[in-house]
Design an enzyme around this catalytic site. Structure first.
Site, PDB file in Angstrom:
ATOM      1  N   SER A 527       0.842  -1.192   0.000  1.00 11.17           N
ATOM      2  CA  SER A 527       0.000   0.000   0.000  1.00 11.17           C
ATOM      3  C   SER A 527       0.885   1.253   0.000  1.00 11.17           C
ATOM      4  CB  SER A 527      -0.948  -0.045   1.188  1.00 11.17           C
ATOM      5  OG  SER A 527      -1.962   0.910   1.075  1.00 11.17           O
ATOM      6  N   HIS A 642      -7.958  -5.170  -0.845  1.00 11.63           N
ATOM      7  CA  HIS A 642      -6.691  -4.519  -0.508  1.00 11.63           C
ATOM      8  C   HIS A 642      -5.789  -5.427   0.320  1.00 11.63           C
ATOM      9  CE1 HIS A 642      -4.044  -1.144  -0.341  1.00 11.63           C
ATOM     10  NE2 HIS A 642      -4.084  -1.059   0.979  1.00 11.63           N
TER      11      HIS A 642
END
Length: 672
Positions: A527, A642
Site C-alpha cells: 500500500s 486490498h
C-alpha cells in the site's frame, strides 16, 4: 515519463484487454516461481501456519458471550461464533456457530468475505452483518438475529457500497450509503448521515447531516450508555481533519470545539481529546480529558493524562468501567499504565511488565459493566500470551500461542541509523546471533498515515525467512507515529522524501554493520509501503538486491482520481494544484522510471478486487518496466481486495510467490 500516459488502458479494472494482459503476466510469474522447488515447500509451510487450529482465537465481549471470527482448513471462508468465558478457558472450547460464511457463499453463489458486524447494545440480540464480495472494501449489510441464528426477513438490508451504519435503537439506525447521484464524496464514501426507521424505504430515510462533496466522508453514531445517551455526527474534511458535532434535540448540531486535527470522543462524563498540534498549553501528542458538560458550557480545564517528550509517544488507550488503560511507546518499547479518576485528580500505576523488545496490547475490555481486560504480549521471537485480568484483582493466563518456527540461534536487536538530515531512525533486526559474515536480509517499512511498526510474532516470516537463514528488519521511519504527531508530520506532502531517506539510511546502516550487502538485501512493503518500495527502486537501486511491492501506490499524478485516492490528499498533496504537483512528480515512481539504470529485480503484486488502491498502479508500472527492459514479475490475484487474498489458500500462495522470488535473488544460490 513525460506527455500522455501510454498505459492508461490498464486502469480499466475488468476490461478485456487489461485482463488479458494480466493473464499473460500471471502466467509468466507462475512459470518463473511456482516451478522452483522452494515454492511448494513454502506454500505448504505457510498454509499450515494460516490454518493452525492451535492459534489463539481472539475474542470481543458482548454481554455474557465472547465473540470470534475463525477460519481454518475446513472452513476457508470462516465462521462467526461465540462462547462463554467458562468454555473459553478450556483448551478446546465449545463454540456456538452463529453464521457459517462458507455455507452462505455456497447458497448465494457469491464469494463472500466476512467484513464484521455491529451488534446492538445493550440486549445483543440483533446484528448488522457486513459481507464483502471477494474482499473489496465495499460491503452489503444484512440484519441478523443472534438467537435465531438467521438473517431477519424484511430487516435492515443495504446494497453493496462503502456503507457506514450504526444502531440507534431496535428499530432505528444511522446510515450512510450509496443512494445514487451526489450521495457519495469524491473519495467514494457516504456524504450524508440519515436516520433510517424499520419498515421504511432507505431512500426515504431522514437526512440529519450532510458533508461536502470534496470531504472524505460523513458518519453518525449513538452512545447508548445508560445515563449518557447522546448522538454524534462527524465530517471528515480530509484524512486527518474532522468536525465533531453533538446532535441535540430537534437534530440541532452543536459543534464540539476542539482542533480539527485532534481526535475526540465522549465516554460517560468525559470528553477525551488527543491533539495533533499544540492546544491550550499542551503539546501535540498529549492525552487530555475534560468534563463533557463543563466543556460544552465553555470550561477548558483539562486533565493531562499523558504528556510526550522527545522519546515517548501515545500508542493507544482504552476504558474499563472505572479506569483508563494507557499504552505508550518509549523508543518503540511498550509501557502500560492504569489511570483512575478520583476526588483529588487521576492516580496512576503500572498495569504489567513488558519484556524488552516486545509489544503488549489490550485486545478487549468491558467498559460498560466491569474492569475486566484481556492483555496480549508477544515479540519477534516470542509467541503471544493472552492474559485476562481485573484491575485491582487477579490475573490468569488464558491462552498461549504455539511456537511455529525454530528460533534457536536467533536474537532481536534495536539499532539507530542516521538519516540524511541527522535524524536518528530506530529499527529492529531479527536474525542469527552469531553470523560471522553478511547474509540475506529482508527490510520492511511503511512510513505513513500515523502507522506504528512495533515488535510482533509473525510465524509466516519466521517459517519462510528466519528459520531458513534470513535476517528480518523493521524500520521505524518517519511518516509513522512511533514518536508522536511530529514523526508523522515530518514526512507529509513535499517532505515525503524524509521517509525515503530514512529507509535508505537503514539500508546503508545494515551494510555498514556487516549484517548484509546490497546484493543480498531485499525490501518489501504494501500500500503506502508499496510507494516506499517504488521510491527505493528509482532513487536508490544500488542499495538493494530485490524489491517486492504489494498493492502499491505508484502513480502519484493520478492517484487522487482512482478509487479512494482522493481521501489521501492530506497525506501526499493534490496533483491538480501548482503548489503540490512538482513534488508529486518528483516522488512518483511510475513517472521516474528510466532505461539503462541498474534496477534490482522487482515483483509487483495486486488484486483485481482492490477497491482502495487501484490495481492500475501496479499494472502500469509493470508494463513500463517491461517496456524499458527491466526485470519485473507481476502477479494479480483476482480476489482479495486490498488485503490481497480472500482466504488462507490465496494468502499462502501469494506469500510463497514473494518468498520464492526473494530466495531466488538473495539466497546462497542466487545468480551474481
Amino acid at each position: 515519463m513525460t506527455g500522455e500516459d501510454p498505459f492508461l488502458w490498464l486502469e480499466d479494472v475488468e476490461g478485456e484487454a487489461a485482463l488479458g494482459w494480466v493473464a499473460e503476466r500471471n502466467a509468466e510469474t507462475a512459470a518463473a516461481l511456482t516451478s522452483d522447488p522452494r515454492f511448494e515447500a513454502l506454500r505448504g509451510a505457510l498454509r499450515e501456519v494460516l490454518d493452525d487450529a492451535e492459534r489463539i482465537p481472539y475474542t470481543v465481549r458482548r454481554g455474557a458471550y465472547l465473540y470470534d471470527y475463525w477460519r481454518d482448513a475446513d472452513r476457508p471462508k470462516g465462521v462467526w461464533r461465540r462462547t462463554t468465558l467458562e468454555q473459553y478457558r478450556k483448551d478446546d472450547p465449545a463454540w456456538e456457530v452463529l453464521l457459517d460464511v462458507d455455507a452462505l457463499a455456497a447458497a448465494d453463489g457469491e464469494e463472500w468475505v466476512w467484513a464484521g458486524a455491529a451488534v446492538r447494545y445493550p440486549d445483543y440480540r440483533r446484528a448488522l452483518v457486513m459481507l464483502s464480495r471477494d474482499g473489496s472494501d465495499a460491503v452489503v449489510v444484512r440484519e441478523f438475529d443472534l438467537e435465531e441464528r438467521a438473517f431477519v426477513a424484511g430487516g435492515f438490508e443495504v446494497a453493496e457500497a462503502k456503507t457506514r451504519v450504526a444502531w440507534i435503537d431496535e428499530d432505528t439506525v444511522f446510515i450512510g450509503a450509496d443512494l445514487g447521484p451526489d450521495s457519495l464524496t469524491a473519495s467514494g464514501y457516504p456524504r450524508t448521515v440519515r436516520r433510517w426507521r424499520r419498515g421504511t424505504a432507505l431512500e426515504d430515510a431522514e437526512t440529519v447531516f450532510e458533508a461536502e462533496h470534496a470531504d472524505v466522508s460523513a458518519s453518525g453514531w449513538y452512545d447508548a450508555t445508560p445515563g449518557f445517551e447522546r448522538a454524534f455526527v462527524s465530517r471528515a474534511t480530509d484524512f486527518f481533519h474532522h468536525e465533531l458535532h453533538l446532535l441535540a434535540d430537534g437534530d440541532r448540531l452543536v459543534r464540539i470545539d476542539v482542533p480539527a486535527d485532534a481526535g475526540a470522543y465522549a465516554y460517560r462524563q468525559w470528553l477525551v481529546v488527543t491533539p495533533k498540534s499544540p492546544w491550550l498549553g499542551h503539546p501535540a501528542g498529549s492525552l487530555l480529558v475534560f468534563d463533557f458538560d463543563a466543556f460544552m458550557a465553555g470550561d477548558r480545564t483539562a486533565h493531562a493524562l499523558f504528556t510526550p517528550d522527545g522519546r515517548t509517544a501515545l500508542s493507544g488507550h482504552c476504558w474499563t468501567r472505572h479506569h483508563l488503560i494507557l499504552d505508550t511507546l518509549a523508543d518503540v518499547a511498550t509501557r502500560l499504565e492504569v489511570l483512575t479518576p478520583g476526588p483529588d485528580g487521576w492516580s496512576r500505576r503500572p498495569l504489567a511488565d513488558v519484556p524488552p523488545l516486545s509489544s503488549a496490547c489490550i485486545t478487549d475490555t468491558d467498559p460498560d459493566t466491569s474492569d475486566e481486560y484481556f492483555l496480549d504480549v508477544d515479540g519477534f521471537l516470542q509467541p503471544s500470551t493472552l492474559t485476562r485480568g481485573h484491575i485491582g484483582g487477579d490475573t490468569e493466563v488464558l491462552k498461549r500461542a504455539p511456537a511455529r518456527f525454530d528460533t534457536a540461534g536467533l536474537d532481536v536487536r534495536q539499532f539507530f541509523a542516521t538519516s540524511r538530515d541527522g535524524t536518528a531512525v530506530p529499527y529492529f533486526v531479527v536474525g542469527p546471533a552469531d553470523r560471522d559474515r553478511p547474509g540475506p536480509a529482508l527490510l520492511y517499512g511503511y512510513g505513513g498515515f500515523r502507522d506504528q511498526q512495533t515488535p510482533g510474532y509473525n510465524a509466516l516470516t519466521g517459517r519462510a525467512w528466519l528459520a531458513r537463514g534470513g535476517t528480518f528488519v523493521v524500520a521505524n521511519i518517519r511518516g509513522g507515529a512511533e514518536y508522536g504527531p511530529a514523526w508523522h508530520q515530518a514526512a507529509l506532502g513535499a517532505d515525503r522524501v524524509r521517509a525515503f531517506e530514512d529507509f535508505a539510511a537503514v539500508a546503508v546502516d545494515l551494510t555498514d554493520r556487516g549484517i548484509t550487502t546490497p546484493e543480498r538485501l531485499g525490501i518489501t512493503g504494501a500500500s503506502n509501503g508499496g510507494l516506499l518500495m517504488g521510491a527505493m527502486l528509482v532513487r536508490y537501486p544500488e542499495l538493494f538486491g530485490a524489491v517486492v511491492a504489494k498493492v502499491p501506490l505508484l502513480d502519484m499524478l493520478r492517484y487522487h482520481r482512482l478509487l479512494a485516492g482522493a481521501s489521501w490528499i492530506a497525506e501526499y498533496g493534490d496533483p491538480d494544484t501548482e503548489a503540490d504537483r512538482p513534488h508529486l512528480q518528483d516522488i512518483s515512481p511510475y513517472h521516474n522510471l528510466a532505461a539503462g539504470r541498474p534496477y534490482p529485480p522487482v515483483l509487483l503484486m495486486t488484486s483485481t478486487r482492490d477497491d482502495r488502491v487501484h490495481p492500475g498502479h501496479a499494472r502500469k508500472t509493470a508494463a513500463r518496466l517491461r517496456e524499458l527492459g527491466h526485470r519485473v514479475l507481476f502477479h494479480e490475484n483476482t480476489g482479495g481486495g486490498h488485503g490481497g487474498a480472500s482466504d488462507n489458500e490465496q494468502a499462502a500462495h501469494n506469500q510463497a510467490l514473494a518468498y520464492t522470488f526473494l530466495w531466488q535473488h538473495l539466497g546462497d544460490d542466487a545468480a551474481s
